[in-house]
Design an enzyme around this catalytic site. Sequence first.
Site, mmCIF file in Angstrom:
data_model
loop_
_atom_site.group_PDB
_atom_site.id
_atom_site.type_symbol
_atom_site.label_atom_id
_atom_site.label_comp_id
_atom_site.label_asym_id
_atom_site.label_seq_id
_atom_site.Cartn_x
_atom_site.Cartn_y
_atom_site.Cartn_z
ATOM 1 N NE ARG A 293 -2.653 1.013 3.452
ATOM 2 C CZ ARG A 293 -3.362 0.734 4.541
ATOM 3 N NH1 ARG A 293 -4.596 0.288 4.427
ATOM 4 N NH2 ARG A 293 -2.859 0.907 5.734
ATOM 5 C CE LYS B 107 -2.427 4.787 7.065
ATOM 6 N NZ LYS B 107 -3.690 5.250 7.604
ATOM 7 C CD GLU C 238 -11.986 5.563 4.288
ATOM 8 O OE1 GLU C 238 -11.556 4.565 4.878
ATOM 9 O OE2 GLU C 238 -11.316 6.226 3.477
HETATM 10 N N1 PLP Z 1 -9.373 4.201 6.325
HETATM 11 C C1 PLP Z 1 -8.574 5.199 6.685
HETATM 12 C C2 PLP Z 1 -8.886 6.552 6.197
HETATM 13 C C3 PLP Z 1 -7.467 4.952 7.530
HETATM 14 O O1 PLP Z 1 -6.675 5.935 7.907
HETATM 15 C C4 PLP Z 1 -7.213 3.644 7.954
HETATM 16 C C5 PLP Z 1 -6.049 3.344 8.770
HETATM 17 O O2 PLP Z 1 -5.041 2.945 8.300
HETATM 18 C C6 PLP Z 1 -8.091 2.632 7.559
HETATM 19 C C7 PLP Z 1 -9.148 2.946 6.739
HETATM 20 C C8 PLP Z 1 -7.862 1.226 7.991
HETATM 21 O O3 PLP Z 1 -6.840 0.630 7.271
HETATM 22 P P1 PLP Z 1 -6.007 -0.554 7.890
HETATM 23 O O4 PLP Z 1 -6.972 -1.605 8.268
HETATM 24 O O5 PLP Z 1 -5.118 -0.992 6.791
HETATM 25 O O6 PLP Z 1 -5.283 -0.005 9.050
HETATM 26 C C1 COI Z 2 -4.237 3.251 11.356
HETATM 27 O O1 COI Z 2 -5.229 2.601 11.672
HETATM 28 O O2 COI Z 2 -3.110 2.767 11.287
HETATM 29 C C2 COI Z 2 -4.330 4.644 11.015
HETATM 30 O O3 COI Z 2 -3.548 5.079 10.277
HETATM 31 C C3 COI Z 2 -5.396 5.418 11.595
HETATM 32 C C4 COI Z 2 -5.007 6.766 12.090
HETATM 33 C C5 COI Z 2 -4.314 6.844 13.357
HETATM 34 C C6 COI Z 2 -4.639 7.736 11.057
#
Ligand code: PLP
Ligand code: COI
Length: 340
Positions: free
Chosen positions: A80, A183, A219
């Site tokens: 990612r 991200k 989301e």
């Molecule tokens: N959506 C957003 C906007 C986020 O910042 C995050 C955190 O990383 C997620 C979703 C969840 O992603 P993940 O499960 O890969 O941490």
């Molecule tokens: C995560 O779940 O790792 C995130 O990045 C969420 C947040 C703290 C920005």
Amino acid sequence: MQEIDWKNLPFGYADTDYNVRCYYRNGSWGKIEVSSSNNINIHMAATCLHYGQEGFEGLKAYTGKDGKVRIFRCEENALRMQKTAERVLMAAPPVELFREMVHKVVQLNARFIPPYGHGATLYIRPLLIGTSPEVGVKPSEEYLLIMFVVPVGPYFKEGFKPVDMMICRDFDRAAPQGTGTVKVGGNYAASLQSLAIAKKAGFSSTIYLDAKEKKYIDECGPANFFGIKNKTYITPQSESILPSITNKSLQQLAEHLGYKVEKRPVPFEELAEFEEVAECGTAAVITPIRKIVDPIANKTFTYGDPETPGPVCTELYNVYTAIQFGETEDIFGWTEVVDV
Ligand code: PLP
Ligand code: COI
């Protein structure tokens, strides 16, 4: 040395012993460097500062029941970060470099890894920034990949307890074909205003609708969304949400546990039909939602018992975290052990 109160850790920054760094110069990545400084020295005209040429990741290390330290789906985070890098024209770190840095930063900060049994984890934050000075809008030639860690408790202070969420219609965090699927920090800057409004009104966070039509659930601020109805796990398909590794894993797990899984646009009206709803992410893990308020449409949706997570969320949470904490066999091969 100050004692750490593992039971009451916030999700917040704290100093640890070391961070690791790797510089991209003259078209290639250098050697991994170890630093004990919390500061970075960058040019005032660096592209990350002016034109948002930056991206980050978030993953965790867990001390298992067996005392081993595991990280979760590190390769997914590396891939990612590569997508993020491509989207804003940064040098993409190779998966193996990413993995090596994750292992190293966890090893170097072993004394900060929360012991088993408190629900606390070591949050790992990889950050990629463009460092060359530019004034015209163009990509940097040099990059810095830095990783630091911090021991954390639950993202929402309630932990695995239902929270209240507010639908945000006044501000979008990301647009279709914008940067919502990667991200980059700009997405989070764009979310701050609505988050502040939601917090002031007593909500834990915001839920965004799709920016184009405002018809579908996108989301949550820092996490993906899912709903449960008729033994089905339903999660939005959208061009402006971050592909969550937690969500991807939960879809696989839900299927394994006998639920149907649907990834498709989720119309706002469907909020009235779900038996359970939740947000999911590395930081949020699974955070059940008990109430969603849409002040502009003047609608409120409530779910189950206000104090107790629903049965499907509970089942998913228990199995998911059991894998992460080495309490059950990792049949999906999601975790890898770090030698500490
Ligand atoms: N959506 C957003 C906007 C986020 O910042 C995050 C955190 O990383 C997620 C979703 C969840 O992603 P993940 O499960 O890969 O941490
Ligand atoms: C995560 O779940 O790792 C995130 O990045 C969420 C947040 C703290 C920005």
